[in-house]
Design a protein around this motif. Structure first.
Motif, PDB file in Angstrom:
ATOM      1  N   ALA A   9       0.915  -1.169   0.009  1.00 58.06           N
ATOM      2  CA  ALA A   9      -0.045   0.007  -0.010  1.00 58.06           C
ATOM      3  C   ALA A   9       0.681   1.305   0.234  1.00 58.06           C
ATOM      4  N   ALA A  12       2.231   1.790  -3.327  1.00 59.95           N
ATOM      5  CA  ALA A  12       1.433   2.170  -4.207  1.00 59.95           C
ATOM      6  C   ALA A  12       1.228   3.571  -4.118  1.00 59.95           C
ATOM      7  N   ALA A  28      -5.102   3.181  -2.700  1.00 63.85           N
ATOM      8  CA  ALA A  28      -4.130   2.592  -1.579  1.00 63.85           C
ATOM      9  C   ALA A  28      -4.612   2.823  -0.177  1.00 63.85           C
ATOM     10  N   LEU A 102      -4.147  -1.864   3.546  1.00 63.28           N
ATOM     11  CA  LEU A 102      -4.446  -0.595   3.022  1.00 63.28           C
ATOM     12  C   LEU A 102      -3.870   0.372   4.226  1.00 63.28           C
TER      13      LEU A 102
END
Length: 109
Positions: A9, A12, A28, A102
């Motif tokens: 995450a 990202a 994300a 996340l």
């Protein structure tokens, strides 16, 4: 921990910013994410999208990861970056809390 070992995450978050990919950036984050940029607070993916538009990809920001370290709590990370673009330029520390893979909390200091 090295840049190559960034949780997916956070990777990202960095990559989507550098590519100008707003959809990837917002994805994300957890749906109920919390974002704090100095004294301003944003909530949920709508808040993250708003901050992204005014302070991140909307300003063509770019992040160079300088270091990564584990935080004090499980799934907590502190990432030191060099920021460049048409907004803030300089060093920053980003504190991330992950939940379910996340970003659930993101604080800039």
């Amino acid at each position: 921990m090295t840049e190559q070992q960034l949780p997916s995450a956070i990777r990202a978050f960095v990559d989507s910013t550098n590519l100008g990919d707003s959809d990837g950036f917002v994805a994300a984050f957890a749906p109920d994410a919390y974002l704090k940029d100095m004294s301003r607070e944003f909530h949920g993916r709508d808040g993250v999208a708003s901050w992204n538009k005014t302070d991140n990809i909307g300003r063509q920001e770019r992040f160079e990861v300088l270091s990564v370290r584990a935080g004090d709590a499980p799934d907590e990370y502190v990432v030191s970056v060099a920021v460049s673009g048409n907004g803030y330029n300089g060093p920053a520390d980003f504190a991330f809390q992950l939940s379910g893979g996340l970003i659930s909390r993101f604080v800039i200091s």
